[in-house]
Structure formats: structure tokens, C-alpha cells
Design a protein around this motif. Structure first.
Motif, short mmCIF file in Angstrom:
data_model
loop_
_atom_site.label_atom_id
_atom_site.label_comp_id
_atom_site.label_asym_id
_atom_site.label_seq_id
_atom_site.Cartn_x
_atom_site.Cartn_y
_atom_site.Cartn_z
N VAL A 4 18.81 -3.93 10.73
CA VAL A 4 18.20 -2.64 10.53
C VAL A 4 16.78 -2.54 10.41
O VAL A 4 16.34 -1.55 11.04
N TYR A 5 16.15 -3.68 10.52
CA TYR A 5 14.77 -3.73 10.72
C TYR A 5 14.46 -3.59 12.50
O TYR A 5 13.72 -2.90 12.85
N GLY A 10 12.66 0.03 16.63
CA GLY A 10 13.14 0.81 17.88
C GLY A 10 12.87 2.36 17.81
O GLY A 10 12.14 2.86 18.65
N VAL A 11 13.63 2.69 16.56
CA VAL A 11 13.43 4.28 16.23
C VAL A 11 11.71 4.60 16.26
O VAL A 11 11.10 5.64 16.81
N VAL A 12 10.98 4.02 15.58
CA VAL A 12 9.67 4.32 15.29
C VAL A 12 8.88 4.10 16.89
O VAL A 12 8.19 4.90 16.98
N LEU A 13 9.11 3.33 17.49
CA LEU A 13 8.57 2.76 18.69
C LEU A 13 8.73 4.21 19.57
O LEU A 13 8.33 4.60 20.45
N VAL A 14 10.35 4.71 19.56
CA VAL A 14 10.88 5.60 20.65
C VAL A 14 10.11 6.88 20.25
O VAL A 14 9.55 7.67 20.68
N ILE A 53 2.39 0.77 14.17
CA ILE A 53 3.18 0.20 13.01
C ILE A 53 4.27 -0.27 13.25
O ILE A 53 4.83 -1.42 12.60
N ALA A 54 5.02 0.11 14.27
CA ALA A 54 6.23 -0.45 14.92
C ALA A 54 6.02 -2.11 15.30
O ALA A 54 6.77 -2.77 15.13
N GLY A 60 5.88 -9.01 11.52
CA GLY A 60 6.24 -9.58 10.29
C GLY A 60 5.10 -10.55 9.83
O GLY A 60 5.49 -11.25 8.90
N GLU A 61 4.10 -10.43 10.40
CA GLU A 61 3.11 -11.61 9.75
C GLU A 61 1.92 -10.56 9.24
O GLU A 61 1.59 -9.46 9.70
N VAL A 62 1.13 -10.94 8.33
CA VAL A 62 0.38 -10.33 7.50
C VAL A 62 -0.91 -10.05 8.42
O VAL A 62 -1.48 -8.87 8.14
#
Length: 111
Positions: A4-5, A10-14, A53-54, A60-62
Motif C-alpha cells: 500500500v505504501y 508511486g502515485v504521488v511520484l507520478v 514528499i514521495a 521511512g527515516e526521520v
């Protein structure tokens, strides 16, 4: 990382890439410096912000998330201001808006 992530990244990147493509097309196709500046600053900022943001979600790191969010905030604060200042300088240097611009609110300031 769950599928899901990965799909969300992928959607946000596209979508970010599409906005960057729109900015590029706007730079090539629009008629005058003011319209080109608008396309580059608005769509380019949104596209690069979404791609950052993608990246942050994918890493996944702070520390990466913090840097990416700082980059997005930097883009959102500086790109519109820089475009405004460049447009004002272009107008004062004598670049006229194209014929499609019907209202020139700064014409009185020039006289």
C-alpha cells in the motif's frame, strides 16, 4: 514496506512528475515571460514538493523526512516570492505583457 505504501509513493511520484511536465510544457508554450514564470513557479513548486514528499515516505527515516519537509517548505516560501520579484524586475526593464493580458494594473506606475 507494505504494498500500500509502495503504491501511494508511486502515485504521488507520478503526480509530481506530471506537474513538473506541465511546468516544462508551460515554459515552452506560453507567450510571454510573465505567463512562463507563472507556470514554472506554480506547477514546478507543486511537482517538486510532491516528489520530495514521495521520497520522504519511501525512505521511512526521520532524518530524511525532516529534510524533505524542510525542502518542501523552502520551495513553498521562496518560489512564489522569487517569481514575483523577477516579474516586477522584468516589467520595470520594459518587457510588455502579451496581447492576451487585458488588464495592466502597473501601467499607471510606469508613467
Amino acid at each position: 514496506m507494505t504494498p500500500v505504501y509502495e503504491i501511494a509513493v508511486g502515485v504521488v511520484l507520478v503526480v509530481g512528475s506530471i506537474f513538473s511536465l506541465i511546468a516544462t510544457i508551460g515554459l515552452l508554450r506560453l507567450k510571454d515571460v510573465y505567463m512562463r514564470m507563472h507556470a514554472g513557479s506554480k506547477a514546478g513548486t507543486l511537482g517538486s514538493g510532491l516528489m520530495l514528499i514521495a521520497l520522504a515516505v519511501h525512505a521511512g527515516e526521520v532524518d530524511v523526512l525532516t529534510r524533505a519537509l524542510a525542502g518542501v517548505v523552502f520551495f513553498l516560501l521562496t518560489a512564489p516570492v522569487a517569481a514575483h520579484l523577477l516579474a516586477k524586475a522584468a516589467y520595470q526593464a520594459g518587457y510588455k505583457p502579451c496581447a492576451d493580458t487585458h488588464i495592466d494594473e502597473m501601467a499607471d506606475d510606469r508613467k
